[in-house]
Motif scaffolding. Structure first.
Motif, short mmCIF file in Angstrom:
data_model
loop_
_atom_site.label_atom_id
_atom_site.label_comp_id
_atom_site.label_asym_id
_atom_site.label_seq_id
_atom_site.Cartn_x
_atom_site.Cartn_y
_atom_site.Cartn_z
N THR A 220 17.17 24.46 25.80
CA THR A 220 18.27 24.33 26.72
C THR A 220 19.16 25.43 26.16
O THR A 220 19.35 25.74 25.14
N THR A 221 19.66 25.98 27.14
CA THR A 221 20.72 27.03 26.92
C THR A 221 21.85 26.73 27.78
O THR A 221 21.95 26.51 29.04
N LYS A 222 22.96 26.66 27.04
CA LYS A 222 24.04 26.56 27.35
C LYS A 222 24.98 27.99 27.68
O LYS A 222 24.86 28.77 26.69
N ILE A 223 25.40 28.12 28.87
CA ILE A 223 25.93 29.28 29.48
C ILE A 223 27.31 29.24 29.46
O ILE A 223 28.09 28.45 30.11
N THR A 224 28.15 30.34 29.04
CA THR A 224 29.60 30.52 29.29
C THR A 224 29.62 31.97 29.72
O THR A 224 29.56 32.81 29.21
N TYR A 225 30.18 31.82 31.18
CA TYR A 225 30.52 33.23 31.62
C TYR A 225 32.00 33.20 32.03
O TYR A 225 32.74 32.44 32.49
N CYS A 226 32.50 34.49 31.54
CA CYS A 226 33.83 34.40 31.57
C CYS A 226 34.39 35.70 32.29
O CYS A 226 33.69 36.78 31.81
N ALA A 227 35.39 35.77 33.35
CA ALA A 227 35.72 36.97 33.85
C ALA A 227 37.08 37.06 34.14
O ALA A 227 37.74 36.15 34.72
N THR A 228 37.67 38.29 33.96
CA THR A 228 39.18 38.41 34.33
C THR A 228 38.70 39.84 35.12
O THR A 228 38.60 40.94 34.55
N VAL A 229 39.15 40.05 36.50
CA VAL A 229 38.85 41.22 37.12
C VAL A 229 40.18 41.43 37.80
O VAL A 229 40.89 40.57 38.74
N ASN A 230 40.62 42.48 37.65
CA ASN A 230 41.89 43.21 38.16
C ASN A 230 41.34 43.81 39.46
O ASN A 230 40.55 44.90 39.51
N PRO A 231 41.62 43.69 40.64
CA PRO A 231 41.11 44.47 41.96
C PRO A 231 41.34 46.01 41.96
O PRO A 231 40.85 46.78 42.82
N GLY A 232 42.39 46.33 40.98
CA GLY A 232 42.76 47.64 41.10
C GLY A 232 43.66 48.21 42.37
O GLY A 232 43.81 49.43 42.45
N GLY A 233 44.04 47.36 43.30
CA GLY A 233 44.70 47.98 44.23
C GLY A 233 44.68 46.95 45.56
O GLY A 233 44.01 45.90 44.91
N TRP A 234 45.38 47.07 46.56
CA TRP A 234 45.77 46.01 47.47
C TRP A 234 44.34 45.34 47.81
O TRP A 234 43.19 46.01 48.20
N ALA A 235 44.46 43.95 47.80
CA ALA A 235 43.63 43.13 48.37
C ALA A 235 44.24 41.84 48.70
O ALA A 235 44.85 41.13 47.88
N PRO A 236 44.02 41.41 50.11
CA PRO A 236 45.09 39.99 50.41
C PRO A 236 44.62 38.77 49.26
O PRO A 236 43.38 38.55 49.19
N ALA A 237 45.68 38.46 48.53
CA ALA A 237 45.27 37.26 47.86
C ALA A 237 44.52 36.04 48.35
O ALA A 237 43.53 35.72 47.59
N SER A 238 44.82 35.92 49.36
CA SER A 238 44.02 34.38 50.11
C SER A 238 42.32 34.84 50.14
O SER A 238 41.61 34.13 50.06
N VAL A 239 42.11 36.10 50.75
CA VAL A 239 41.03 36.52 51.01
C VAL A 239 40.04 36.75 49.68
O VAL A 239 38.77 36.15 49.33
N LEU A 240 40.85 37.14 48.53
CA LEU A 240 40.21 37.61 47.32
C LEU A 240 40.02 36.35 46.68
O LEU A 240 38.83 36.14 46.19
N ARG A 241 40.92 35.26 46.76
CA ARG A 241 40.56 34.06 46.36
C ARG A 241 39.33 33.26 46.84
O ARG A 241 38.43 32.47 46.15
N ALA A 242 39.42 33.55 48.35
CA ALA A 242 38.18 32.58 48.88
C ALA A 242 36.86 33.40 48.54
O ALA A 242 35.77 32.69 48.55
N VAL A 243 36.94 34.82 48.30
CA VAL A 243 35.62 35.55 48.12
C VAL A 243 35.12 35.05 46.67
O VAL A 243 34.00 34.83 46.44
N TYR A 244 36.15 35.03 45.69
CA TYR A 244 35.78 34.36 44.29
C TYR A 244 34.97 33.01 44.49
O TYR A 244 34.18 32.95 43.70
#
Ligand code: 6CM
Length: 270
Positions: A220-244
Motif C-alpha cells: 500500500t502506498t500513502k500519498i500526500t500531494y501538496c501544492a501552493t500555486v500563485n497564478p502570477g497575474g490576474w485570474a478571477p478568484a471564483s473561476v480559479l477556485r472552481a478550476v482547482y
C-alpha cells in the motif's frame, strides 16, 4: 532525507552557470526537506478544510490570497494498493511519461538536466478562459526519504489499514526558478511549490518476508500531494477556485490509476 535516487554526483551543466547551479542545490536541500516534513504533518492542525472526498482520497485547502491573487495551499491524501512510493514518484518525475498523464500541459521541455534526479522544466499549460495562458519554470528533484521517517511516521498511515508496516518513503519536489531565463511569450508565469510524498507500507503478515516474496496486493502506498500555486497575474478568484476544485481531484485520481496500470505487470520497484 538521504539521497537514494542519486545516480551521478556531478552536475552536467549546459545552460546554468556553476554559481546558479550552486544556488539551486542549496534551495533544493532546504525546500525538499521542508516539503517532506510539511507533508508528514498531516492535516490535523493548520485550519485545513476538506473540499473533496472520494473513497480513500481526501483533498484539503486553506483559502489564502496574496496581493489580491488566490494562492490557496492544497494538501491531498490518498491510499492506494498495488504499487510502491518509489514507483509513484518515478512516474511523477520522469519527463518521458509526463504527457501520458498530465492533461493540463500543452507542451513541456527539459531546460537543464543537473543530475539524473534533478531537472529544470519549462511547461506551457493549457489556457483556461477567460484568463491568460500560464507557463511554469521549475526545478524538479526526486529522492528517497530518510529511513528514520518511516518509523517515526508509522502512526501516520492514517486512514490506511492499521495492520500495515512502513517500508520506505520517496518525494518529488517541484519549485519555481528564475534561471535559466526562458522568455514569457504570451503567458503569465505561475510560481509554484508542489510536492508528492509517498510512503510504502506492506501488510503486517508479510512484513518479515524477503521483498521478492511480497506481491503487489500486499503493498500500500500513502500519498500526500501538496501544492501552493500563485497564478502570477490576474485570474478571477471564483473561476480559479472552481478550476482547482475540479482539476486537482481529476489529476490525482487519473494519475494514481495510471501508475496502477503501468506497474501491474512489472516486477515491484521497492
Ligand atoms: O503537479 C502536477 N503536475 C506537475 C507536472 O506537470 C507539476 C505541475 C506544475 C504546474 C501546476 C500549475 C497548474 C495551474 C495553472 C492554472 C493557473 C491559472 C488559470 C486561470 C484560471 C482562471 O507539479 C499536477 C498539476 C495539477 C493541476 C490541477
Amino acid at each position: 532525507l538521504s539521497s537514494g535516487a542519486v545516480v551521478s554526483a556531478k552536475p552536467h551543466l549546459s545552460v546554468l552557470s556553476p554559481a546558479q547551479a550552486d544556488d539551486i542545490w542549496e534551495e533544493i536541500e532546504q525546500i525538499t526537506n521542508e516539503q517532506f516534513k510539511y507533508a508528514l504533518l498531516g492535516v490535523g492542525e493548520g485550519g485545513w478544510q476538506l473540499f473533496n472526498e472520494d473513497g480513500e482520497m481526501k483533498m484539503y485547502r486553506r483559502e489564502e490570497e496574496k496581493d489580491g491573487l488566490v494562492v490557496d495551499p492544497l494538501k491531498a491524501q490518498h491510499c492506494v494498493r498495488g504499487f510502491t512510493a518509489h514507483e509513484m514518484c518515478n512516474y511523477f518525475f520522469s519527463p518521458d511519461v509526463r504527457m501520458e498523464w498530465e492533461f493540463t500541459v500543452d507542451h513541456m521541455k527539459v531546460i537543464e538536466k543537473l543530475r539524473d534526479d534533478t531537472m529544470v522544466f519549462h511547461q506551457v499549460h493549457k489556457r483556461i478562459w477567460p484568463a491568460a495562458q500560464r507557463d511554469a519554470l521549475f526545478w524538479s528533484h526526486i529522492r528517497k526519504g530518510d529511513e528514520s521517517a518511516n518509523k517515526e511516521n508509522n502512526a501516520s498511515a492514517g486512514s490506511c489499514d492499521e495492520k500495515l508496516v512502513p517500508v520506505n518513503s520517496w518525494i518529488v519536489c517541484n519549485h519555481s526558478v528564475e534561471v535559466p531565463p526562458v522568455p514569457l511569450g504570451k503567458c503569465l508565469r505561475v510560481i509554484l511549490t508542489i510536492s508528492l510524498t509517498c510512503q510504502t507500507f506492506v501488510d503486517a503478515a508479510v512484513a518479515n518476508l524477503p521483498a521478492d516474496q511480497i506481491s503487489r496486493d500486499q503493498v500500500t502506498t500513502k500519498i500526500t500531494y501538496c501544492a501552493t500555486v500563485n497564478p502570477g497575474g490576474w485570474a478571477p478568484a471564483s473561476v480559479l477556485r472552481a478550476v482547482y476544485k475540479r482539476e486537482y481531484p481529476k489529476f490525482l485520481k487519473r494519475f494514481t490509476q495510471y501508475v496502477k496500470e503501468q506497474t501491474e505487470t512489472k516486477p515491484i520497484l521497492w
